[in-house]
Design an enzyme around this catalytic site. Sequence first.
Site, PDB file in Angstrom:
ATOM      1  N   TYR A 182       0.849  -1.196   0.000  1.00 14.29           N
ATOM      2  CA  TYR A 182       0.000   0.000   0.000  1.00 14.29           C
ATOM      3  C   TYR A 182       0.889   1.253   0.000  1.00 14.29           C
ATOM      4  O   TYR A 182       1.861   1.340   0.753  1.00 14.29           O
ATOM      5  CB  TYR A 182      -0.836  -0.102   1.275  1.00 14.29           C
ATOM      6  N   ASP A 221       0.116  -6.951   6.017  1.00 15.19           N
ATOM      7  CA  ASP A 221      -1.111  -6.167   5.902  1.00 15.19           C
ATOM      8  C   ASP A 221      -2.160  -7.107   5.320  1.00 15.19           C
ATOM      9  O   ASP A 221      -2.113  -7.479   4.151  1.00 15.19           O
ATOM     10  CB  ASP A 221      -0.856  -4.968   4.976  1.00 15.19           C
TER      11      ASP A 221
END
Length: 403
Positions: A117, A189
């Site tokens: 991300y 994540d």
Amino acid sequence: MAKEGDTQRTAATTLVTGGRSGDFARHVVNPPVWRGSTHLYDSCEDLRSRKGSNKDGEFFYGRRGAPTQWALSEALTALEPGAAGTVLYPSGLAAIVGALLAVLKPGDVLLVSDNAYDPTRNTAAGLLKRYGVEHRFFDPLDMDAFADAFCDRARAVFLENPGSLTMEVCDIPALARIAREHDAVSLVDNTWATALGFPALEHGCDIAITALTKHVGGHSDVMMGSAAAGDRWYRKLRLTAQELGHVVSPDDAALALRGLRTMGVRLERQSASALALAQWLAARDEVAHVLCPALPGTPGHELWQRDFSGSCGLFSFVLAGRDDAARCRFVDALSLFGIGYSWGGFESLALPFDVNPVRSVMAWPRAGWGLEDRHAVRLSVGLEDAGDLIADLERGFAAMNEG
Ligand SMILES: *Cc1c(COP(=O)(O)O)cnc(C)c1O
């Protein structure tokens, strides 16, 4: 996964029952929203007796939380096999940064998956660099290059599965094993699948991070993050969050708990709709590649099948040789898909993105892709009727082809 003879409940049931063990919720279904900065003690002696104590679920001062936040943490821990506890953070990004600060110190090297991300990448290149932590990006699909990226100072590995935007599924058990062989902590994540679809700690990771803003909140009205870990890292995560002054509001914790109760059915419905849309898109001339791990025939599908027990509404597709103007005509013509960041809510969203500028080391163009195949769209499929959503996409392509 429930094993024979074990009394563990299935995740579907834990979504309903988790976090409801406290005295504070004995006579209500939902733990009350417990607002308070100050906790009042009975006496000086009572106050002094708590001074050195720092246990979970113990009143001290508002920053250490109260029953509403404790209930949410308890429910998330119950859903994460292998977790000793879960720390809450005011956003998903705060969870990522808080967890990284808990495991890193100046002089360490952090290895970051090249499809992480974007804000995670920025934290590595910004804050962590300023505080003396170096970082290196690695291609999570290239095991040899990953093993070569380690040095003596490599302390932690940051993974994301599937990768942001481009949805590469990586072999997390193998990557985590290599990290462990090098004495490095692995953080993942896990926002896309959540603990329901991918038990990250069971698959070998040390710390599982979730942006609760997405599927757990589920209604686009709360921002929060979490990091769960086993005994080895949980205390350190919690202490670091305290040192950073992180606390989430009880109102937000109540919203996240409310979202959690229905997350299982939302994910099932959104996954099924996303798969229907992905199949429809794969058959369109305008589409070069569909990046949807749950769709048979797409890259990473086998690994997804091996390691995941669920999916979600988020996937991407790449337009076949179209320019940005064509893509904008497509997105602007959609009426059921809002244009915006975030995902995992009950409403559908579309986000245009370009593949190449957000990568440092991964090969471009990718095998089987044309050089022009870079104008992509990410869809977050909500709870609307899948047929209505497909009709909307059809209108988008009509507008794109008219231009
Ligand atoms: C949105 C997101 C985050 C950050 O969550 P926020 O609550 O928006 O800070 C982290 N990781 C992934 C994969 C995300 O999509």
